[in-house]
Design an enzyme around this catalytic site. Structure first.
Site, PDB file in Angstrom:
ATOM      1  N   ASP A 109      35.080  27.506  41.185  1.00 14.45           N
ATOM      2  CA  ASP A 109      36.058  28.343  41.952  1.00 14.45           C
ATOM      3  C   ASP A 109      35.436  29.075  42.814  1.00 14.45           C
ATOM      4  O   ASP A 109      36.049  29.814  43.462  1.00 14.45           O
ATOM      5  CB  ASP A 109      37.020  29.104  40.776  1.00 14.45           C
ATOM      6  CG  ASP A 109      36.200  30.081  40.174  1.00 14.45           C
ATOM      7  OD1 ASP A 109      34.944  29.986  40.303  1.00 14.45           O
ATOM      8  OD2 ASP A 109      36.680  30.801  39.450  1.00 14.45           O
ATOM      9  N   LYS A 160      31.971  42.003  33.203  1.00 16.66           N
ATOM     10  CA  LYS A 160      33.356  42.645  33.422  1.00 16.66           C
ATOM     11  C   LYS A 160      33.404  44.036  32.850  1.00 16.66           C
ATOM     12  O   LYS A 160      34.135  44.352  31.854  1.00 16.66           O
ATOM     13  CB  LYS A 160      34.453  42.063  32.857  1.00 16.66           C
ATOM     14  CG  LYS A 160      34.622  40.428  33.558  1.00 16.66           C
ATOM     15  CD  LYS A 160      35.932  39.804  33.479  1.00 16.66           C
ATOM     16  CE  LYS A 160      35.741  38.523  34.396  1.00 16.66           C
ATOM     17  NZ  LYS A 160      35.505  37.336  33.725  1.00 16.66           N
ATOM     18  N   ASP A 219      35.441  34.073  45.236  1.00 20.76           N
ATOM     19  CA  ASP A 219      36.074  33.299  43.988  1.00 20.76           C
ATOM     20  C   ASP A 219      37.522  33.284  44.449  1.00 20.76           C
ATOM     21  O   ASP A 219      38.114  34.164  44.670  1.00 20.76           O
ATOM     22  CB  ASP A 219      35.539  34.153  42.919  1.00 20.76           C
ATOM     23  CG  ASP A 219      36.077  33.680  41.640  1.00 20.76           C
ATOM     24  OD1 ASP A 219      37.432  33.150  41.633  1.00 20.76           O
ATOM     25  OD2 ASP A 219      35.686  34.229  40.639  1.00 20.76           O
TER      26      ASP A 219
HETATM   27  N1  GDD Z   1      34.058  23.108  31.185  1.00 17.97           N
HETATM   28  C1  GDD Z   1      34.572  24.362  31.232  1.00 17.97           C
HETATM   29  N2  GDD Z   1      34.894  24.765  29.887  1.00 17.97           N
HETATM   30  N3  GDD Z   1      34.654  25.168  31.999  1.00 17.97           N
HETATM   31  C2  GDD Z   1      35.089  26.478  31.990  1.00 17.97           C
HETATM   32  C3  GDD Z   1      35.615  27.064  30.671  1.00 17.97           C
HETATM   33  C4  GDD Z   1      35.341  26.100  29.723  1.00 17.97           C
HETATM   34  O1  GDD Z   1      35.610  26.439  28.605  1.00 17.97           O
HETATM   35  N4  GDD Z   1      35.825  28.283  30.981  1.00 17.97           N
HETATM   36  C5  GDD Z   1      35.854  28.399  32.402  1.00 17.97           C
HETATM   37  N5  GDD Z   1      35.194  27.546  32.912  1.00 17.97           N
HETATM   38  C6  GDD Z   1      35.049  27.257  34.212  1.00 17.97           C
HETATM   39  C7  GDD Z   1      36.087  27.643  35.282  1.00 17.97           C
HETATM   40  O2  GDD Z   1      36.762  26.246  35.483  1.00 17.97           O
HETATM   41  C8  GDD Z   1      35.207  28.199  36.538  1.00 17.97           C
HETATM   42  O3  GDD Z   1      35.163  27.505  37.407  1.00 17.97           O
HETATM   43  C9  GDD Z   1      34.003  28.992  35.690  1.00 17.97           C
HETATM   44  O4  GDD Z   1      33.865  28.226  34.568  1.00 17.97           O
HETATM   45  C10 GDD Z   1      34.268  30.558  35.695  1.00 17.97           C
HETATM   46  O5  GDD Z   1      34.941  30.792  35.061  1.00 17.97           O
HETATM   47  P1  GDD Z   1      36.176  31.855  35.513  1.00 17.97           P
HETATM   48  O6  GDD Z   1      37.452  31.769  34.584  1.00 17.97           O
HETATM   49  O7  GDD Z   1      36.595  31.751  36.960  1.00 17.97           O
HETATM   50  O8  GDD Z   1      35.368  33.270  35.410  1.00 17.97           O
HETATM   51  P2  GDD Z   1      35.623  34.587  36.132  1.00 17.97           P
HETATM   52  O9  GDD Z   1      35.661  34.358  37.313  1.00 17.97           O
HETATM   53  O10 GDD Z   1      36.240  35.448  35.527  1.00 17.97           O
HETATM   54  O11 GDD Z   1      33.863  35.040  36.090  1.00 17.97           O
HETATM   55  C11 GDD Z   1      32.896  34.208  36.261  1.00 17.97           C
HETATM   56  O12 GDD Z   1      32.558  34.071  37.598  1.00 17.97           O
HETATM   57  C12 GDD Z   1      32.424  35.331  38.347  1.00 17.97           C
HETATM   58  C13 GDD Z   1      32.136  34.979  39.808  1.00 17.97           C
HETATM   59  O13 GDD Z   1      33.315  34.804  40.379  1.00 17.97           O
HETATM   60  C14 GDD Z   1      31.733  34.825  35.693  1.00 17.97           C
HETATM   61  O14 GDD Z   1      30.431  34.067  35.938  1.00 17.97           O
HETATM   62  C15 GDD Z   1      31.280  36.200  36.332  1.00 17.97           C
HETATM   63  O15 GDD Z   1      30.037  36.831  35.624  1.00 17.97           O
HETATM   64  C16 GDD Z   1      31.050  36.043  37.710  1.00 17.97           C
HETATM   65  O16 GDD Z   1      30.923  37.453  38.335  1.00 17.97           O
HETATM   66 MG    MG Z   2      36.146  32.817  38.632  1.00 18.61          MG
END
Ligand code: GDD
Ligand code: MG
Length: 361
Positions: A109, A160, A219
Site C-alpha cells: 500500500d 505505533k 501510505d
Molecule cells: N499476506 C498478508 N497477510 N499481508 C498482510 C497481512 C496478512 O495477514 N496483514 C497486513 N498485510 C499487508 C497489508 O496488505 C499491507 O500491504 C502491509 O502488509 C502492511 O499492513 P498495514 O495494515 O497497511 O500496516 P500499517 O500501514 O498499519 O503499518 C505498516 O506500514 C507502515 C508504513 O506504512 C507497518 O509496517 C508500520 O511499521 C509502517 O510504519
Molecule cells: Mg499501511
C-alpha cells in the site's frame, strides 16, 4: 533479485471501497497502485515478484491483468481465514524466495520513488539481518518508529507508539532488505508480526539497520491519504489534458479513456475521472476520485470525495467533503449527502432515507 509484496491485509481503514477491492488495486491517477509498484521494481532491476496474499486478493489481482514489465510474478497464499500477519507470509514463501541472496519486502500500500537498489547496496555493507527504509513524518504515532545510531544501527523499534511518546519522527517506510537468516526468526504456519515480534528481537541482537530516505513516500491506507496521493501525482505529472470546448477543465486533472462529459460541466482542479465514466451537463467535480464505469447525471456537485466503480449518481445531487460512495451504490435525484457520509456497496440512497441514516456501513 526478488521482492515480496505484502498485500493480504483487510484494509479496514479504506472501507467501504475496500469491501470490493484490495488496497493494492486502488487506482492512483487511473492506474492500480500495484501497477505503479511493478513499474518501479522493474526499473530498479528486480526480476521476480512474490505476491503474499489471500485467495480473494489474488483473484482480484489476476482479473486486473496488470502489465508486468518483464517481472515474473508468483503468488504465495495465506491459509484460508488465517491471515499470517506481516512476517508469517515471508516464512510461508521461504521456498519461493530461496536462501542464496538478500531480498526485498515491501508493503503493498506504499507509493514511493525511493531507490530499492540503494537499499540493497546499503544492506550488503553491514552484517544486518534486516535493513529498513526509514522516512520522516510529522505524526509518527501511526507507524513503526525507529531510533538510530550514527552508524545507522537501529537501537529501538516501537510499532505505533501512543501519541507524543514516539522517540523520533523516523518511521518504518514498509520497505525492507532482508537476509535469508530472517527465516530462522519466524515460526512457520502462524500469524507473526514483523514490526512487533521480529524487529524488536533483531534490535536486541544489534542486527537491525536503517536507511534514511527523503524521497516521495506515501501510505495510501486511509481515505485522506489516498486522496492526497492522487493529488501529489497530479501535481508531479502537471496538466496533460487539453482544454476542451464544451466543458470547463481546471487543471491539474486526469481523465481516462472513453469518458463522456456533458456541456457546461466543470472538472477539476484535482479531479481523477476513471475509464468509461459518464458525466452529465452542468455538473461540477473537484478534489475527487471517480472510479471506472460510474455514471453521474446533470446538475450534480461533488467535492473532495471518492466515488467507487459502477456507481450511479442522479440529477441535482450534492456530495460533500469526505464522502465515500462504494461500488454499485445508487444516489437518487435531489439527494444531498452531508460531509463524512459513507455509502455501502450497492446501497440505494434517496432524499428520504439519507435523513435517517448518515452511514450505511
Ligand atoms: N499476506 C498478508 N497477510 N499481508 C498482510 C497481512 C496478512 O495477514 N496483514 C497486513 N498485510 C499487508 C497489508 O496488505 C499491507 O500491504 C502491509 O502488509 C502492511 O499492513 P498495514 O495494515 O497497511 O500496516 P500499517 O500501514 O498499519 O503499518 C505498516 O506500514 C507502515 C508504513 O506504512 C507497518 O509496517 C508500520 O511499521 C509502517 O510504519
Ligand atoms: Mg499501511
Amino acid at each position: 533479485m526478488k521482492a515480496v509484496i505484502l498485500a493480504g491485509g483487510f484494509a479496514t481503514r479504506l472501507r467501504p471501497l475496500s469491501c470490493t477491492r484490495p488496497k493494492t488495486l486502488f487506482p492512483i491517477v487511473n492506474k492500480p497502485l500495484l501497477q505503479h509498484i511493478y513499474e518501479k521494481l522493474a526499473k530498479d532491476g528486480i526480476t521476480e515478484v512474490i505476491l503474499a496474499v489471500n485467495q480473494q486478493t489474488a483473484l482480484s489481482i489476476r482479473q486486473q491483468r496488470i502489465p508486468k514489465h518483464g517481472l515474473t510474478v508468483k503468488y504465495s497464499y495465506d491459509p484460508p481465514k488465517k491471515p499470517l500477519g506481516t512476517a508469517g507470509p515471508i516464512k510461508k514463501a521461504e521456498k519461493l524466495i530461496g536462501n542464496t541472496e538478500p531480498f526485498l519486502v515491501i508493503n503493498g500500500d506504499i507509493l514511493t520513488n525511493f531507490s530499492y537498489t540503494e537499499l540493497i547496496e546499503k544492506h550488503k555493507q553491514t552484517n544486518a539481518t534486516a535493513t529498513i527504509a526509514l522516512t520522516k513524518v510529522d505524526d509518527p504515532s501511526r507507524y513503526g518508529v525507529a531510533q538510530i545510531t550514527k552508524d545507522t544501527r537501529i537501537t529501538q523499534f516501537i510499532e505505533k507508539p501512543p501519541k507524543e511518546t514516539a522517540p523520533t519522527n523516523l518511521i518504518n517506510a514498509g520497505i525492507y532488505a532482508l537476509n535469508p537468516k530472517i527465516f530462522q526468526y519466524i515460526p512457520r504456519g502462524k500469524a507473526v508480526s514483523m514490526e512487533r515480534e521480529i524487529f524488536p528481537k533483531l534490535v536486541t541482537e544489534g542486527t537491525l539497520y536503517g536507511h534514511i530516505t527523503s524521497d516521495l513516500w506515501i501510505d495510501i491506507g486511509k481515505p485522506e491519504e489516498y486522496l492526497q496521493t492522487n493529488k501529489l501525482l497530479l501535481d508531479i505529472a502537471g496538466s496533460k489534458q487539453k482544454t476542451p470546448r464544451k466543458y470547463q477543465l481546471n487543471n491539474p486533472a486526469a481523465i481516462d479513456k472513453k469518458v463522456k462529459i456533458g456541456d457546461q460541466s466543470t472538472i477539476g482542479p484535482y479531479a481523477v475521472i476513471g475509464r468509461n465514466v459518464t458525466i452529465g451537463k452542468n455538473t461540477r467535480i473537484n478534489n475527487t476520485i471517480i472510479f471506472p464505469h460510474t455514471q453521474i447525471d446533470d446538475n450534480t456537485t461533488i467535492t473532495h470525495a471518492i466515488i467507487g466503480e459502477n456507481a450511479k449518481i442522479g440529477k441535482n445531487v450534492t456530495i460533500n467533503k469526505n464522502c465515500i460512495i462504494a461500488d454499485h451504490a445508487r444516489i437518487k435525484d435531489n439527494t444531498t449527502l452531508p460531509e463524512n457520509t459513507s455509502i455501502c456497496p450497492a446501497k440505494e440512497i434517496t432524499p428520504q432515507n439519507i435523513l435517517k441514516t448518515k452511514n450505511t456501513c
